[in-house]
Design an enzyme around this catalytic site. Structure first.
Site, PDB file in Angstrom:
ATOM      1  N   LYS A  71       0.856  -1.200   0.000  1.00 44.79           N
ATOM      2  CA  LYS A  71       0.000   0.000   0.000  1.00 44.79           C
ATOM      3  C   LYS A  71       0.886   1.243   0.000  1.00 44.79           C
ATOM      4  CE  LYS A  71      -3.909   1.930   2.684  1.00 44.79           C
ATOM      5  NZ  LYS A  71      -4.805   1.687   3.843  1.00 44.79           N
ATOM      6  N   SER A 147      -9.774   1.721   2.947  1.00 36.59           N
ATOM      7  CA  SER A 147      -8.887   2.497   2.114  1.00 36.59           C
ATOM      8  C   SER A 147      -7.851   1.665   1.356  1.00 36.59           C
ATOM      9  CB  SER A 147      -8.151   3.547   2.962  1.00 36.59           C
ATOM     10  OG  SER A 147      -7.316   2.927   3.917  1.00 36.59           O
ATOM     11  N   SER A 171      -9.902  -0.701   7.153  1.00 30.06           N
ATOM     12  CA  SER A 171      -9.328  -0.551   5.814  1.00 30.06           C
ATOM     13  C   SER A 171      -8.615  -1.752   5.211  1.00 30.06           C
ATOM     14  CB  SER A 171      -8.358   0.625   5.796  1.00 30.06           C
ATOM     15  OG  SER A 171      -9.085   1.811   5.634  1.00 30.06           O
TER      16      SER A 171
HETATM   17  N1  GLN Z   1     -13.231   4.038   6.483  1.00 37.91           N
HETATM   18  C1  GLN Z   1     -12.616   4.498   7.681  1.00 37.91           C
HETATM   19  C2  GLN Z   1     -12.196   5.937   7.514  1.00 37.91           C
HETATM   20  O1  GLN Z   1     -12.539   6.491   6.553  1.00 37.91           O
HETATM   21  C3  GLN Z   1     -11.434   3.635   8.032  1.00 37.91           C
HETATM   22  C4  GLN Z   1     -10.258   3.877   7.195  1.00 37.91           C
HETATM   23  C5  GLN Z   1      -9.070   3.060   7.601  1.00 37.91           C
HETATM   24  O2  GLN Z   1      -9.183   2.028   8.247  1.00 37.91           O
HETATM   25  N2  GLN Z   1      -7.910   3.567   7.261  1.00 37.91           N
HETATM   26  O3  GLN Z   1     -11.543   6.516   8.326  1.00 37.91           O
END
Ligand code: GLN
Length: 473
Positions: A71, A147, A171
């Site tokens: 990532k 994400s 995420s």
């Molecule tokens: N969807 C969540 C957010 O927008 C979690 C994102 C994540 O785990 N990085 O913060």
């Protein structure tokens, strides 16, 4: 196709000298060339660098010669690390290897390719990336989740053998669920965060996305471990996670939180998860209803704490030390303001504003302190529940993958999609998503994920249950 194989299969063939690490890198890069233009999983990939490393890889090492995609918020020395943002600029190159990459290399793994993500990991669809769209390999009109959407799309689309993601509120698990692969967020502190660009430091955790549970166990064996460069890294022994794989689950106590099985979940998702629970029962697990009474507070608590931490962590992107610097500024203050408002996308700006607000004097007690108290209650719910059960099972996400653009103008609806994953981060616990079925929408079958949550440091039981379930499919 080598690019569609599991790590365990490739390792056997490497040790038998049927294939070489170079063959694998070439096959993965061919898959990327052929399909990345439609999937948008990778932001960049350096075939020459990977081939050089593959050629000198020690095949006897446990991950020897396996290319692993990363990532784009985890530093790999000399490679780009955009975080899905424009603020670091095109020319930024990571000056050092993250702790997890050092361990990957020690195990013989070859970091290959940089994966798209929501900007600074803020989002659940990868649509917040400033650098392009990632599509769900099952249905190109739909999002891959986020994400770590690039990570999940690459693994599910056979463009990577396995990938690293990061999980602050879901995420890793949510995109794994939406694309149909395995994704595990270990216990907070299991894998070093050194060299992971921080979003919300008390919640962030790196973990693998893989084709199989066994691959996840193998990777965890070599990616976990103490790192003195990360003050929150746990100084504990890493068990042999592979020994959990293949164990039966007779007598394992599985809790179903009654607060998680309410209306709001897509009926197709609910049906797939119910079928999975019956399957676990038929394997000998004991199913019990439990209660996590403060579930309702999870999303609100997260959206105070995560933005608060993000607003502090992202203060370093000031246009002075590195990254984008506005050339329109008249004075220093204007330079800070313009550099940041030009460099950050709308979701990141929204979170910084929210975070700065909840930390400001006068609101600190009302929001930040209260959210910390709610976090303690949520953590307490899990401690109580784990006196009765060994693992807790739920859908990973209440919805299957939505259409690109569908939730773009509705951040609150998007935030609610993390209702089952966020409490796990707030409590610092390990959680995995495994594919558990499909839901057919518009004639396309979309993957559904089963989330399995365990006690702190008990990834072994998670993997045991996840693997036993996986074998029934
Ligand atoms: N969807 C969540 C957010 O927008 C979690 C994102 C994540 O785990 N990085 O913060």
């Amino acid at each position: 196709m080598l690019a569609a194989s599991s790590i365990v299969e490739l390792r056997k063939r490497l040790l038998a000298r049927e294939i070489s690490p170079r063959d694998i890198v070439l096959d993965v890069s061919k898959a990327i060339e052929e399909r990345n233009h439609e999937l948008g999983a990778y932001l960049s990939w350096d075939v020459e660098a990977a081939l050089t490393e593959a050629d000198s890889a020690d095949i006897q090492a446990p991950l020897g010669g396996i290319p692993l995609a990363v990532k784009d918020n985890i530093n790999v020395s000399g490679q780009p690390c955009t975080c899905g943002s424009r603020i670091l600029g095109e020319n930024y190159r990571a000056p050092y290897d993250a702790g997890v990459i050092q361990r990957m290399r020690q195990g013989g793994g070859v970091p290959f390719g940089r994966l798209n993500m929501d900007e600074f990991a803020m989002g659940s669809s990868t649509e917040n990336s400033a650098l392009g769209i990632t599509r769900n390999p099952r249905d190109l009109s739909r999002v891959p989740g986020g994400s770590s959407g690039g990570s999940a799309a690459a693994v599910a689309g056979n463009l990577a053998i396995a990938a690293l993601g990061s999980d602050t509120g879901g995420s890793i698990r949510q995109p794994a669920a939406l694309c149909g692969c395995v994704g595990i967020k270990p216990t907070y502190g299991r894998i070093s965060r050194y060299g992971l660009v921080a979003f919300a430091s008390s919640l962030d955790q790196i973990g693998p996305l893989t084709r199989t549970v066994e691959d996840a166990a193998l990777l965890l064996n070599h990616l976990c471990g103490h790192d003195r460069h990360d003050s929150t890294s746990l100084n504990v022994e890493t068990p042999d996670f592979m020994s959990a794989v293949g164990r039966d689950i007779k007598g394992v106590r599985v809790g179903l939180p009654k607060e998680y099985f309410i209306s709001g979940t897509h009926p197709g998702v609910a049906a797939a998860v119910q079928a999975a629970i019956r399957q676990l029962e038929s394997l000998g697990a004991i199913i019990e209803e439990i209660s996590l009474p403060h579930t309702e507070l999870g999303v609100a608590t997260y959206y105070v704490l995560a933005p608060a931490e993000a607003s502090a962590n992202l203060a370093r992107f000031d246009g002075v030390r590195y990254g984008h610097r506005s050339d329109r500024a008249g004075d220093l203050l204007e330079q800070y303001m313009l550099s940041r408002s030009e460099g950050f996308g709308p979701e990141v700006r929204r979170r910084i504003l929210l975070g700065t607000y909840v930390l400001s004097s006068g609101y600190y007690d009302a929001y930040y302190i209260r959210a910390q108290k709610a976090r303690t209650l949520i953590r307490g719910d899990f401690i109580e529940a784990f006196k009765k059960v060994d693992v807790i099972v739920s859908p990973t996400s209440p919805m299957p993958a939505h259409k690109l653009g569908e939730l773009k103008e509705n951040p609150l609806a998007a935030y609610l999609e993390d209702v089952f994953t966020i409490p796990v981060n707030l409590a610092g616990l390990p959680g995995v998503s495994v594919p558990c079925g499909d839901v057919v929408l518009d004639g396309v079958s979309l993957p559904v994920g089963l989330q399995i949550v365990g006690k702190a440091l008990d990834e072994s039981t998670l993997l045991q249950v996840a693997h036993a379930f996986e074998q029934t499919r």
